[in-house]
Scaffold this motif. Structure first.
Motif: not given
Length: 384
Positions: A87-96, A245-251
């Protein structure tokens, strides 16, 4: 012969490393040992997974399935002992792009964002181009190794909204200890500062060292956002796939809102395929890679013995080496002239990494042995 000894044809493939040298260095006849990708084929499992997907058209809109997060979380737990929830995962094309998203989503224009120098240049540009104020704390050199200036860090954390951490550190390859990371996390928590940890190099760790995720080191990680990707580990930067990866839902909500403003909603079909196959089937290949990089590192150590005034800052991780050439007393222009015109060696000089980087060279050793040996011969020629 190792699988990593194979010399690949990369010119003419739209490779940044090989085909953009004239734009970067002013000439295209250099041996490229600069930008952080490898001159190695990725794992067979990744190539085969993408071939299989290619044979299953069409290639319409693809969503990132729940299984992707489970695959990455299993990898992080096995390699680094960090248990994460899908549940903590989101995705992006890259780190930058992820750094830019975090800066926009979690700070306001004019806010101060802190990082340590020397540092990976997008840590500077993604702050300034998004109209935030960049604040710097310089790492301290102690016995040819970087240490954190804790007093300066504590003072500057009082006035910032975010701290960008490179862990492992690029350009030096330094791995921060669990105790150091816990102290950083505690200091950020105390000052109500978001800790954004770029851990893209976390799998490329030499045998003597161990990476600890910042969120694992911290007892309370609600203020920590972590970036990981298969791009550096498995040479898949062109697949444009990474995880946040962010454990906080508001974040997570704030990050998702900013991604929505950009029109981002998924990864490419082949980015998903490559990421899943790399993290589920690439471990044996990675173990062989680390051993090969250890061998390349030894070539550099021995080569530097024959070059007066150059010293390697011993790395814990990454295939990027930070070489101290300050004893030569050359200006950046003279350094570039020696490297690019005299020796025909395409490496980074240190000024682009910010304060403290002056007089250093960053060299990429993720290439076949013969290329690394040739690179060291050219480095010697540059300073003869």
């Amino acid at each position: 012969m190792s699988i990593f000894d194979t010399e690949l044809k990369r010119k003419g493939t739209y490779s940044v490393k090989w085909d953009m040298m004239k734009d970067v260095f002013g000439t295209d006849d250099l041996l490229p040992m600069w930008v952080a990708d490898m001159d190695f084929l990725p794992p067979d499992a990744v190539i085969n997974a993408m071939k299989k997907r290619m044979e299953e058209p069409p290639f319409g809109y693809t969503f990132v399935p729940p299984e992707t997060a489970r695959i990455i979380s299993r990898w992080l737990e096995k390699r680094h002992g960090w248990k994460t929830s899908p549940a903590w995962y989101m995705y992006s094309p890259g780190v930058v792009p992820s750094i830019a998203t975090a800066v926009r989503a979690l700070t306001d224009k004019g806010d101060q964002v802190l990082t340590m120098t020397p540092a990976y240049p997008p840590f500077f540009s993604m702050v300034e181009q998004n109209e935030r104020k960049l604040v710097l704390t310089q790492l301290i050199e102690n016995n040819n190794r970087y240490e954190i200036d804790w007093d300066d860090l504590a003072e500057k954390l009082k006035d910032v909204k975010m701290f960008l951490l490179c862990s492992p550190h690029n350009p030096s390859g330094r791995i921060w200890t669990k105790e150091e990371l816990k102290k950083i996390a505690d200091m950020c928590k105390q000052e109500n500062v978001y800790l954004v940890s770029d851990e893209i190099h976390s799998d490329l760790v030499y045998r003597h060292a161990k990476h600890v995720p910042a969120a694992l080191a911290a007892e309370n990680d609600s203020h920590i956002i972590t970036f990981v990707a298969p791009s550096k580990t498995f040479n898949l930067a062109g697949m444009q796939a990474s995880a946040v990866i962010a454990s906080d839902e508001e974040v997570r909500k704030k990050l998702q809102e900013d991604q929505g403003k950009q029109g981002f909603f998924t990864l490419s079909t082949f980015g998903i395929t490559a990421m899943e196959s790399a993290y589920s089937e690439g471990e044996e290949w990675l173990e062989q890679l680390i051993d090969y990089l250890e061998g390349n590192l030894e070539i550099v150590r021995k080569g530097l013995e024959d070059i007066d005034g150059l010293h390697l800052m011993e790395p814990d991780s990454t295939y990027l080496l930070w070489i101290d050439a300050r004893e030569k007393g050359l200006s950046e222009d003279k350094m570039k002239e020696a490297l690019y015109q005299k020796a025909k060696l395409g490496v980074d000089t240190g000024e682009k990494y910010g304060k403290g980087g002056e007089g250093f060279i960053r060299m990429n050793i993720a290439s076949p042995r013969a290329m690394v040996e040739e690179g060291m011969a050219r480095l010697k020629k540059a300073f003869e």
